[in-house]
Design a protein around this motif. Sequence first.
Motif: not given
Length: 246
Positions: A53-64, A130-133
């Motif tokens: 859960r890091e900013p770049n991936f969060q942005r990818f999910l939000e933008e799409n 840690s991914v699920t966490y």
Amino acid sequence: MRIAIISSPRSGNTWVRSVLANSLDLQEIAVHNYLDAPAELPPRCIFQIHWYREPNFQRFLEENHFKSVIIGRHPLDVLLSVLQFIRHEPATSQWLLGNAEIPLDLAGQSPSSDAFTDYALGWGAENLLSVTYQWWHDQRALRVKYEDLVEGSSEKFARLACALAGETPRARLDESLKRFSFKYFQSLPNHHGWAGRAGLWRQLIPTRAARAIYTRHRRLFDVLGYEVPWTWTTRRQATRNWDSLR
């Protein structure tokens, strides 16, 4: 509609993705790195990945415009399933770009071995779990427990589908659950399915090792809501149970 399945490996991700994809008529996409996703994502798709859960991936999910689904599973059952799966699937080395740090000599070991305990107490296992966490803290995501899905598949999946799509295609859902049973995943070349049972760790991990792993990752267990009570399973008993199950 775009759905992202984001959880630690061996949490039931592929099962949930397959059932939802078939039930909601979604195109399936599974990658190890979100940068490998298609440049043009289908308008109706379900996307599976193990990623921080890091900013770049969060942005990818939000933008799409993805709706995220996070699957929680007892960490000891996750680690058991990892131990079984690495015997058949070399692509596990790509999980988290190798940061799961699974030793080559771990394949073939038993859950009662020192090698398994050493891995479970180490940094690689912490990364994997840690991914699920991390994503469990995302208040916008839909959080489900693997154990709940296994125990009440039809009803739990219906609620999940309704929350995601605003509908409950029960006939299609029941057909999907029948089609993507654990026997189906067990029949795949990489033996993607295994036992599919909740709480198997009680029989296969010696109680002292289980408690040591719990102590090492206690914050993670507590946030996800899992306990590790004393089972009094000895190393000899665990080894015998493992040999019998295999």
